[in-house]
Design a protein around this motif. Structure first.
Motif, mmCIF file in Angstrom:
data_model
loop_
_atom_site.group_PDB
_atom_site.id
_atom_site.type_symbol
_atom_site.label_atom_id
_atom_site.label_comp_id
_atom_site.label_asym_id
_atom_site.label_seq_id
_atom_site.Cartn_x
_atom_site.Cartn_y
_atom_site.Cartn_z
ATOM 1 N N UNK A 362 0.849 -1.183 0.000
ATOM 2 C CA UNK A 362 0.000 0.000 0.000
ATOM 3 C C UNK A 362 0.889 1.239 0.000
ATOM 4 N N UNK A 363 0.802 2.028 -1.050
ATOM 5 C CA UNK A 363 1.633 3.229 -1.178
ATOM 6 C C UNK A 363 1.488 4.123 0.061
ATOM 7 N N UNK A 364 2.616 4.604 0.567
ATOM 8 C CA UNK A 364 2.603 5.461 1.751
ATOM 9 C C UNK A 364 1.920 6.787 1.456
ATOM 10 N N UNK A 365 0.980 7.160 2.305
ATOM 11 C CA UNK A 365 0.253 8.418 2.121
ATOM 12 C C UNK A 365 -0.232 8.895 3.484
ATOM 13 N N UNK A 366 -0.831 10.091 3.488
ATOM 14 C CA UNK A 366 -1.336 10.661 4.737
ATOM 15 C C UNK A 366 -2.829 10.383 4.879
ATOM 16 N N UNK A 383 -12.724 -12.508 -2.049
ATOM 17 C CA UNK A 383 -11.958 -13.561 -1.369
ATOM 18 C C UNK A 383 -10.547 -13.687 -1.924
ATOM 19 N N UNK A 384 -9.942 -12.550 -2.270
ATOM 20 C CA UNK A 384 -8.565 -12.569 -2.752
ATOM 21 C C UNK A 384 -7.643 -12.936 -1.598
ATOM 22 N N UNK A 385 -6.829 -13.955 -1.775
ATOM 23 C CA UNK A 385 -5.935 -14.411 -0.720
ATOM 24 C C UNK A 385 -4.673 -13.557 -0.697
ATOM 25 N N UNK A 386 -4.486 -12.815 0.369
ATOM 26 C CA UNK A 386 -3.294 -11.988 0.561
ATOM 27 C C UNK A 386 -2.559 -12.502 1.790
ATOM 28 N N UNK A 387 -1.291 -12.839 1.639
ATOM 29 C CA UNK A 387 -0.508 -13.345 2.769
ATOM 30 C C UNK A 387 0.127 -12.219 3.574
ATOM 31 N N UNK A 388 0.529 -11.142 2.865
ATOM 32 C CA UNK A 388 1.172 -10.015 3.539
ATOM 33 C C UNK A 388 0.545 -8.713 3.058
ATOM 34 N N UNK A 389 0.131 -7.871 4.002
ATOM 35 C CA UNK A 389 -0.317 -6.509 3.709
ATOM 36 C C UNK A 389 0.776 -5.568 4.203
ATOM 37 N N UNK A 390 1.534 -4.982 3.283
ATOM 38 C CA UNK A 390 2.688 -4.166 3.643
ATOM 39 C C UNK A 390 2.337 -2.699 3.512
ATOM 40 N N UNK A 391 2.505 -1.934 4.577
ATOM 41 C CA UNK A 391 2.092 -0.530 4.560
ATOM 42 C C UNK A 391 2.888 0.264 5.584
ATOM 43 N N UNK A 396 -1.186 1.974 7.261
ATOM 44 C CA UNK A 396 -1.215 0.904 8.252
ATOM 45 C C UNK A 396 -2.436 1.026 9.158
ATOM 46 N N UNK A 397 -2.884 2.245 9.387
ATOM 47 C CA UNK A 397 -4.098 2.435 10.182
ATOM 48 C C UNK A 397 -5.297 1.790 9.489
ATOM 49 N N UNK A 398 -5.416 1.987 8.169
ATOM 50 C CA UNK A 398 -6.506 1.369 7.419
ATOM 51 C C UNK A 398 -6.380 -0.156 7.455
ATOM 52 N N UNK A 399 -5.143 -0.657 7.330
ATOM 53 C CA UNK A 399 -4.900 -2.094 7.432
ATOM 54 C C UNK A 399 -5.355 -2.626 8.789
#
Length: 602
Positions: A362-366, A383-391, A396-399
């Motif tokens: 996830x592109x870094x933003x404010x 149902x997209x399988x995502x193993x890592x959410x990188x932010x 990261x708050x949204x994650x």
């Protein structure tokens, strides 16, 4: 950050390098001044060069066109490729290069396995033809699995052996004994223990290193001894060269690791992909939190594994896995007993290791990170399988909201609610402006109330986050830790906000200097990388004007001097959320969700 460091740090092949790796690669480079009009024949050079400043032109011998090389451009022998370039380079005016001897670069990679791993993956993605040796690493795509326990008689050697036996059905597997004492995996297979490899002599070949050191169990399973029975402390610097060589042949490398030698432990931690940490009691995992939070910096996945032999009466183990008590026949050899318990395709632990991994960056933003909400909603709907959410930062708050909210509508509602003028104003806890302007107390309280006692490593989809070290802004990827601490630190802008303490060190978001990159995941075992970003030609602002004037002006200034932009990295798939408004418009979030799901994720 001086000009040389900055150019090397932004160089496409080195984007995944850490600051200390950039410093080392700079050290082995030779800076040279090329006078105006001086020429270099590409056919005759045997080095790799990056332009630091000035300007060069390449006159193609077969054509009349001219190509110019500005700072950041490169030429020469690209390490680990078969690419050959011809032509003449001429300095347009006095210019500087940093030159690298290819052999020195190769030596650097041998001692920096993860740097090498990211480098060849970058070359392969860009489209360079790589050498046969590098091609072996790409094709093999090895995974390094460490079985660790700080406790004696934890069952880690038996678990390592069972894991190695199970994985050997999916590819060539080697089990490495890096425990000094206890029960060796060699004993489990009733094999004579090979001599420990505690040192490597410079110039030692692969055949010399591994001759009589690797023992074959069967056609797909092998063993090697690094530390067991050694009377001298193992030089931890040998681990990277050993893995560099082993990953050319073996698909899975299982390391049996004890806690006797902390230098060796930390080096293996730094190079591994997955850590199974065996514990005897459920509460034992709490004593390991600080260790993992302080030592793991590259997105390593940690799985707490409870040995049922010691906890027969324990119920469910939330946030971990259970190594069930094996029914062993005392009249049979231990290895024969283990073969009866081989884990197959349906076993969750085997799936964790062998299945392809997908990461979403996830592109870094404010504050406009709220517009990623439709993407997360679409992931849930498809149902997209995502193993890592990188932010990082507000992404990261949204994650965090996405992983903690049980209902997708609740998630969409909270995302809009929490990124609001009133909420942000409430974070601005002004103190006397000495070292920083705002305290972090209100942000930490908010993070604590939102996340409770949750740890990030217990989630099936790992919320990997980038934070920066207070003062020097070295970035670190957190794959373990309490949500409350990491969320708090991820919302802090240095030096306006007070940094937050995690495992004895102060951290902040690193914004706007440090931002997540696709290339960061090239050091991990992620196979497919999706990159999500926001496209908006206008400056997105809040709907109202309730935000503190200082904070608003600070945000505007940060966007002006450090505009949000991609690093032109190559991902496997790009998702671009196109926003035309100049105001945050929460009403559009749910409408965008179906559109994104249909366009990108089905």
């Amino acid at each position: 950050m001086d000009n040389i460091h900055k150019i090397l740090h932004e160089f496409p092949f080195f984007l995944h390098f850490k600051n200390e790796e950039i410093a080392f690669i700079r050290k082995i480079g030779n800076v040279q001044v090329i006078k105006k009009g001086e020429k270099i024949d590409l056919h005759q050079i045997d080095y790799f060069a990056i332009v630091l400043d000035g300007l060069f032109e390449i006159v193609n011998r077969n054509k009349n066109d001219i190509v110019y090389l500005s700072p950041g451009s490169f030429f020469g022998e690209i390490p680990l490729t078969t690419t050959k370039r011809r032509g003449i380079i001429k300095a347009v005016y006095d210019s500087r290069l940093i030159k690298f001897d290819v052999e020195n670069v190769y030596k650097f990679f041998i001692s920096n396995y993860k740097g090498y791993k990211g480098y060849i993956r970058t070359l392969n993605r860009i489209g360079f033809t790589i050498t046969d040796a590098a091609e072996c690493h790409i094709r093999n795509n090895a995974r390094i699995i460490t079985v660790y326990s700080p406790y004696n008689d934890s069952g880690k050697s038996i678990f390592s052996s069972l894991l190695g036996m199970s994985l050997s059905r999916y590819g060539d597997t080697i089990i490495i004994d890096s425990s000094y004492k206890g029960n060796s995996v060699f004993n489990i297979f009733e094999k004579e223990i090979a001599p420990a490899i505690s040192q490597i002599s410079e110039g030692q070949t692969e055949d010399q290193l591994f001759s009589d050191r690797i023992l074959e169990i069967n056609e797909n399973l092998f063993m090697m001894n690094i530390a067991f029975g050694s009377n001298v402390k193992v030089n931890s610097d040998i681990i990277s060269p050993i893995l560099f060589l082993l990953t050319k042949k073996y698909k899975y490398i299982v390391i049996d690791l004890s806690d006797y030698d902390h230098d060796l432990r930390d080096k293996i931690f730094s190079l591994t992909d997955i850590i199974f940490t065996l514990i005897k009691k459920i509460r034992d995992k709490e004593s390991l939190y600080d260790l993992f939070d302080s030592k793991l910096v590259d997105g390593q996945r940690v799985y707490y594994t409870l040995n049922r032999y010691y906890s027969k009466d324990a119920g469910t183990f939330e946030g971990g896995y259970i190594f069930e008590n094996l029914k062993l026949n005392k009249d049979e050899a231990l290895s024969s007993n283990l073969y009866k318990h081989i884990m197959d395709d349906s076993n969750e632990l085997i799936q964790l290791i062998t299945s392809p991994k997908r990461g979403l960056v996830i592109q870094t933003d404010m504050h406009r990170s709220v517009m990623y909400t439709p993407l997360f909603s679409a992931m849930d709907k498809t149902d997209l399988n995502i193993d890592i959410l990188y932010s990082s930062f507000w992404g990261f708050f949204i994650t965090t909201l996405f992983l903690l909210c049980e209902d997708i509508k609740e998630f969409e509602k909270n995302a809009v609610k929490f990124i609001s003028e009133d909420r942000i104003n409430n974070f601005l806890d002004i103190t006397f402006p000495d070292k920083y302007l705002y305290r972090n107390s209100k942000i930490f309280k908010f993070a604590q109330e939102l996340t409770g006692t949750n740890r990030i490593e217990i989630f099936k989809t790992l919320p990997l986050v980038m934070l920066s070290v207070h003062g020097n802004l070295n970035k670190k990827l957190f794959s373990t830790g309490f949500f409350k601490d990491i969320l708090c630190a991820s919302l802090l802008i240095y030096p306006v906000f007070e940094s937050h303490n995690i495992a004895g060190e102060l951290y902040n978001s690193g914004f706007p200097i440090n931002r997540v990159r696709v290339s960061d995941l090239l050091r991990t075992d992620v196979d497919e990388i999706i990159y999500a970003s926001i496209k908006n030609d206008k400056q997105t602002d809040f709907r109202d004007s309730n935000i503190s004037n200082f904070y608003r002006r600070y945000i505007d200034y940060q966007y002006m001097i450090n505009p949000i932009k991609d690093h032109l990295e190559i991902s496997d798939k790009n998702i671009v959320i196109d926003i035309e408004d100049d105001k945050l418009n929460p009403e559009k979030i749910s409408k965008l969700s179906d559109e994104i799901a249909e366009k990108y994720l089905t």
